[in-house]
Design a protein around this motif. Structure first.
Motif, PDB file in Angstrom:
ATOM      1  N   ILE A 143       0.846  -1.201   0.000  1.00 41.97           N
ATOM      2  CA  ILE A 143       0.000   0.000   0.000  1.00 41.97           C
ATOM      3  C   ILE A 143       0.881   1.251   0.000  1.00 41.97           C
ATOM      4  O   ILE A 143       0.656   2.184  -0.769  1.00 41.97           O
ATOM      5  CB  ILE A 143      -0.953  -0.003   1.223  1.00 41.97           C
ATOM      6  CG1 ILE A 143      -1.988  -1.113   1.068  1.00 41.97           C
ATOM      7  CG2 ILE A 143      -1.656   1.336   1.382  1.00 41.97           C
ATOM      8  CD1 ILE A 143      -2.760  -1.418   2.331  1.00 41.97           C
ATOM      9  N   ILE A 183       0.944   4.130  -2.909  1.00 39.75           N
ATOM     10  CA  ILE A 183       0.670   5.543  -2.619  1.00 39.75           C
ATOM     11  C   ILE A 183       1.851   6.398  -3.069  1.00 39.75           C
ATOM     12  O   ILE A 183       1.681   7.510  -3.581  1.00 39.75           O
ATOM     13  CB  ILE A 183       0.363   5.742  -1.128  1.00 39.75           C
ATOM     14  CG1 ILE A 183      -0.957   5.055  -0.783  1.00 39.75           C
ATOM     15  CG2 ILE A 183       0.282   7.227  -0.763  1.00 39.75           C
ATOM     16  CD1 ILE A 183      -1.281   5.007   0.690  1.00 39.75           C
ATOM     17  N   ARG A 205      -7.508  11.133  -4.662  1.00 37.53           N
ATOM     18  CA  ARG A 205      -8.274   9.965  -4.204  1.00 37.53           C
ATOM     19  C   ARG A 205      -8.689   9.086  -5.386  1.00 37.53           C
ATOM     20  O   ARG A 205      -8.688   7.859  -5.295  1.00 37.53           O
ATOM     21  CB  ARG A 205      -9.524  10.423  -3.458  1.00 37.53           C
ATOM     22  CG  ARG A 205      -9.260  10.955  -2.065  1.00 37.53           C
ATOM     23  CD  ARG A 205     -10.573  11.474  -1.503  1.00 37.53           C
ATOM     24  NE  ARG A 205     -10.475  11.938  -0.142  1.00 37.53           N
ATOM     25  CZ  ARG A 205     -11.490  12.527   0.491  1.00 37.53           C
ATOM     26  NH1 ARG A 205     -12.636  12.697  -0.121  1.00 37.53           N
ATOM     27  NH2 ARG A 205     -11.356  12.923   1.742  1.00 37.53           N
ATOM     28  N   ALA A 206      -9.074   9.748  -6.487  1.00 33.12           N
ATOM     29  CA  ALA A 206      -9.478   8.982  -7.681  1.00 33.12           C
ATOM     30  C   ALA A 206      -8.288   8.179  -8.208  1.00 33.12           C
ATOM     31  O   ALA A 206      -8.425   7.007  -8.588  1.00 33.12           O
ATOM     32  CB  ALA A 206     -10.005   9.942  -8.748  1.00 33.12           C
ATOM     33  N   HIS A 253      -9.592  15.419  -4.517  1.00 31.89           N
ATOM     34  CA  HIS A 253     -10.460  14.481  -5.218  1.00 31.89           C
ATOM     35  C   HIS A 253      -9.687  13.722  -6.295  1.00 31.89           C
ATOM     36  O   HIS A 253      -9.829  12.513  -6.440  1.00 31.89           O
ATOM     37  CB  HIS A 253     -11.658  15.204  -5.834  1.00 31.89           C
ATOM     38  CG  HIS A 253     -12.465  14.307  -6.719  1.00 31.89           C
ATOM     39  ND1 HIS A 253     -13.080  13.177  -6.231  1.00 31.89           N
ATOM     40  CD2 HIS A 253     -12.689  14.324  -8.054  1.00 31.89           C
ATOM     41  CE1 HIS A 253     -13.672  12.545  -7.240  1.00 31.89           C
ATOM     42  NE2 HIS A 253     -13.442  13.219  -8.348  1.00 31.89           N
ATOM     43  N   LEU A 280      -5.718   7.251  -6.435  1.00 34.89           N
ATOM     44  CA  LEU A 280      -5.439   6.240  -5.417  1.00 34.89           C
ATOM     45  C   LEU A 280      -6.337   5.019  -5.617  1.00 34.89           C
ATOM     46  O   LEU A 280      -5.884   3.876  -5.514  1.00 34.89           O
ATOM     47  CB  LEU A 280      -5.694   6.842  -4.030  1.00 34.89           C
ATOM     48  CG  LEU A 280      -5.468   5.923  -2.845  1.00 34.89           C
ATOM     49  CD1 LEU A 280      -3.976   5.802  -2.569  1.00 34.89           C
ATOM     50  CD2 LEU A 280      -6.164   6.462  -1.596  1.00 34.89           C
ATOM     51  N   LYS A 281      -7.582   5.284  -5.925  1.00 35.60           N
ATOM     52  CA  LYS A 281      -8.527   4.186  -6.175  1.00 35.60           C
ATOM     53  C   LYS A 281      -8.022   3.313  -7.320  1.00 35.60           C
ATOM     54  O   LYS A 281      -8.047   2.093  -7.252  1.00 35.60           O
ATOM     55  CB  LYS A 281      -9.912   4.771  -6.470  1.00 35.60           C
ATOM     56  CG  LYS A 281     -10.989   3.754  -6.768  1.00 35.60           C
ATOM     57  CD  LYS A 281     -11.426   3.895  -8.195  1.00 35.60           C
ATOM     58  CE  LYS A 281     -12.348   2.802  -8.647  1.00 35.60           C
ATOM     59  NZ  LYS A 281     -12.261   2.576 -10.085  1.00 35.60           N
ATOM     60  N   LEU A 291      -4.915   1.322  -6.107  1.00 33.69           N
ATOM     61  CA  LEU A 291      -5.190   0.265  -5.120  1.00 33.69           C
ATOM     62  C   LEU A 291      -6.204  -0.761  -5.616  1.00 33.69           C
ATOM     63  O   LEU A 291      -6.480  -1.744  -4.938  1.00 33.69           O
ATOM     64  CB  LEU A 291      -5.688   0.878  -3.806  1.00 33.69           C
ATOM     65  CG  LEU A 291      -4.723   1.780  -3.040  1.00 33.69           C
ATOM     66  CD1 LEU A 291      -5.341   2.240  -1.720  1.00 33.69           C
ATOM     67  CD2 LEU A 291      -3.398   1.080  -2.749  1.00 33.69           C
TER      68      LEU A 291
END
Lengths: 101, 197
Positions: free
Chosen positions: B134, B138, B181-182, B178, B184-185, B188
């Protein structure tokens, strides 16, 4: 990325998102952060949630988006648990010496 | 940590007593090092940031007004010191993130593979190698996005605090958060889908 075929369902979605009070998935993207922070005005929230009701792709996307946030937070916290005994003694000595100086 | 404990620590520190100073450093260095490592991704630089942060804490002890908890105040200081070191080492580098953002067709419909199951963090984090993976994933985020994500989602600073620290508007912080996070999605996703990486 594989571009999906223009199936009947995708065409229907495309047409449906042009109806009043409906938005496209691309437009929904701009409201995700505010939605998750409970920061959307009532009408925009209603429009956002109506889109989610009819769009499987956005429901799945949002679920994975939240799961990624949770995993990153919990994963990094677990990974960076630094125990006091892992703090180098020379760092402690340097900090204390700098204060004495 | 409660206020009376903070007051005791501060009183001891203000006397300049060496034993009290060392006890204070031992008590706080570990978590400060963890914060600095998350931001800087480098153990040596993280130690430098912590050393600078303690120097700033000692220098500003008299200015600490007790409006926040001592640890909260120190957290802001170590974050700030780590960001200053990061800026020095990566000055002006801004990397685009477009390849990791969501895909849409020409009608604005999302292109997203069907999700049948989503693995929970609890089940994924039982494996040590997953935790390390992880961190590595990141770290693939460009710094200009990774830092906003770290400060807001991991260090739990407010949008206004992040905007001030990074000298950005709050709107820009939100846009970057945002996108981060997008991205990151997407990074991951294989883990969350329960696929081997």
């Amino acid at each position: 990325m594989t571009v999906p075929k223009k199936t009947l369902m995708r065409r229907l979605h495309g047409a449906m998102f042009k109806l009043p009070l409906m938005i496209t998935c691309e437009a929904l993207e701009d409201f995700i952060l505010a939605y998750l922070e409970d920061d959307l005005p009532r009408k925009q929230r209603l429009v956002f949630e109506m889109h989610l009701k009819v769009c499987r792709e956005c429901r799945d996307y949002l679920r994975a988006y939240r799961a990624a946030m949770d995993l990153a937070k919990q994963g990094l916290e677990a990974e960076s648990q630094v125990l006091p005994e892992e703090v180098p003694q020379d760092l402690i000595d340097a900090v204390v010496a700098a204060r004495d100086a | 940590m409660n206020r009376s404990r903070d007051d005791d620590d501060l009183a001891a520190l203000r006397t300049g007593d060496r034993v009290a100073t060392e006890r204070f450093v031992r008590e706080h260095a570990a978590w400060m090092l963890a914060v600095a490592r998350r931001i800087l991704r480098d153990h040596g630089h993280a130690e430098d940031a912590v050393q600078n942060a303690f120097a700033a804490v000692f220098k500003n002890l008299e200015k600490f007004d007790g409006r926040s908890a001592l640890r909260t105040w120190m957290h802001r200081i170590v974050v700030n010191e780590a960001l200053m070191l990061l800026r020095k080492s990566r000055r002006g580098r801004e990397t685009p993130i477009d390849d990791l953002l969501p895909d849409f067709d020409d009608a604005g419909c999302r292109i997203e593979d069907r999700w049948t199951t989503v693995e929970t963090p609890e089940s994924l984090l039982q494996q040590t190698q997953t935790r390390a993976r992880i961190s590595e994933l990141i770290d693939q985020l460009p710094d200009n996005y990774r830092i906003v994500l770290m400060l807001r989602d991991i260090e739990e600073l407010s949008t206004a605090e992040v905007a001030e620290l990074l000298d950005m508007s709050e709107t820009n912080v939100k846009v970057r958060l945002h996108r981060a996070r997008a991205a990151l999605k997407k990074l991951l996703e294989p883990l969350i889908r329960g696929q081997a990486l």
